[in-house]
Design a protein around this motif. Structure first.
Motif, short mmCIF file in Angstrom:
data_model
loop_
_atom_site.label_atom_id
_atom_site.label_comp_id
_atom_site.label_asym_id
_atom_site.label_seq_id
_atom_site.Cartn_x
_atom_site.Cartn_y
_atom_site.Cartn_z
N ASP A 63 0.85 -1.19 0.00
CA ASP A 63 0.00 0.00 0.00
C ASP A 63 0.89 1.24 0.00
O ASP A 63 1.96 1.23 0.62
N PRO A 64 0.46 2.32 -0.65
CA PRO A 64 1.29 3.53 -0.67
C PRO A 64 1.15 4.42 0.56
O PRO A 64 1.93 5.35 0.74
N ASP A 65 0.15 4.14 1.42
CA ASP A 65 -0.12 5.04 2.55
C ASP A 65 0.59 4.53 3.81
O ASP A 65 0.20 3.49 4.37
N PRO A 66 1.58 5.25 4.31
CA PRO A 66 2.34 4.77 5.48
C PRO A 66 1.51 4.71 6.75
O PRO A 66 1.76 3.86 7.63
N ASP A 67 0.53 5.58 6.90
CA ASP A 67 -0.29 5.57 8.11
C ASP A 67 -1.19 4.34 8.17
O ASP A 67 -1.36 3.73 9.22
N LEU A 68 -1.78 3.96 7.03
CA LEU A 68 -2.59 2.75 6.99
C LEU A 68 -1.73 1.53 7.27
O LEU A 68 -2.13 0.61 8.01
N LEU A 69 -0.53 1.49 6.70
CA LEU A 69 0.36 0.35 6.93
C LEU A 69 0.76 0.26 8.40
O LEU A 69 0.86 -0.84 8.96
N LEU A 84 3.99 -6.18 5.51
CA LEU A 84 3.29 -5.07 4.88
C LEU A 84 4.33 -4.10 4.36
O LEU A 84 5.15 -3.58 5.13
N LEU A 85 4.29 -3.84 3.04
CA LEU A 85 5.35 -3.09 2.37
C LEU A 85 4.78 -1.83 1.71
O LEU A 85 3.67 -1.86 1.16
N PRO A 86 5.54 -0.74 1.74
CA PRO A 86 5.11 0.46 1.00
C PRO A 86 5.31 0.25 -0.50
O PRO A 86 6.28 -0.36 -0.94
N GLY A 87 4.36 0.75 -1.27
CA GLY A 87 4.51 0.64 -2.72
C GLY A 87 3.21 0.96 -3.43
O GLY A 87 2.12 0.82 -2.88
#
Length: 258
Positions: A63-69, A84-87
């Motif tokens: 997911d691109p959203d760091p807060d959700l991750l 869970l990875l940013p992207g």
């Protein structure tokens, strides 16, 4: 401002996960593997991963959203073989050689550059792997009086066009199945599974704040007035304190191109 700026806490507390019936359908649609792997793109807080953990040995959420991750990592703390990875959906990067038997996209495909994603994700899919596009219906689809009333409050305060963070959302005229077929995915099939949920008025308000069209960032200083108006409109409709959401999950599955 990202589409889901300011939503993470509400997202983690008020978004509904997928049902056991949907999880069984998804698992059955994918081939076996050793290890059996799941890739969830647009994972948000990892709702799909949590439901499918009993069916898979490893799982990655992107997911691109760091807060959700961050919320997702907290809620998945202790889960083995989960990352869970940013992207972004169109260009995320995984470990070389890591391939999934099932790729899921839940409540997110409409945000993607669909052709770019469908081309890119092939490289993360094992032979004969399944891609599943799924979601359920929002207040914009109606179906219950409380949803219609909530939508009218949203439109009265934020405009007739559906907001999406700082912009607006306009649905594509193309169907998800058309996208899959045009990208070379085979055996596309559609499934619709009814689900009924009960929510309090306060839970509905929290759910609305988890959406890109009624987030705290979008509402700004008007959030207090928004919450008051939602309470005034929906409280008379609640039976024993609850509003019933008559909903359904749509699940579109297809097989990786050869």
């Amino acid at each position: 401002m990202s589409l889901f700026a300011s939503t993470a806490d509400f997202y983690g507390r008020y978004r509904s996960g997928i049902t056991a019936e949907v999880a069984e359908l998804l698992s059955a649609s994918a081939p076996a593997g050793a290890p059996r792997r799941l890739l969830d793109v647009g994972t948000g807080t990892g709702l799909v991963i949590r439901a499918l953990l009993p069916h898979f040995d490893e799982a990655i959420g992107v997911d691109p959203d760091p807060d959700l991750l961050a919320v997702g990592r907290d809620q998945l703390r202790g889960a083995r073989q989960v990352r869970l990875l940013p992207g972004r959906a169109e260009d995320f990067a995984l470990d070389p050689g890591w391939r999934a038997q099932l790729v899921t996209v839940c409540r997110a495909f409409h945000w993607f550059d669909r052709p770019a994603f469908l081309s890119h994700v092939r490289g993360a899919m094992a032979p004969r792997a399944t891609l599943a596009i799924l979601g359920d219906r929002s207040i914009w689809d109606g179906g219950d009086e409380w949803k219609d009333r909530a939508r009218r409050v949203v439109q009265d305060m934020l405009g007739q066009e559906r907001r999406a963070g700082e912009g607006t959302y306009r649905p594509s005229a193309r169907s998800f199945v058309d996208d899959l077929t045009d990208a070379g995915y085979t055996g596309a099939s559609s499934h619709f599974l009814p689900v009924e949920r009960n929510r309090t008025v306060e839970e509905v308000i929290g759910l609305l704040h988890s959406m890109s069209f009624a987030s705290p960032a979008v509402l700004g200083d008007a959030i207090g007035e928004f919450d008051r108006r939602i309470r005034d409109e929906l409280t008379p409709l609640a039976s024993d304190g609850a509003l019933t959401d008559h909903n359904e999950y749509y699940v579109y599955t297809a097989t990786r191109p050869r």
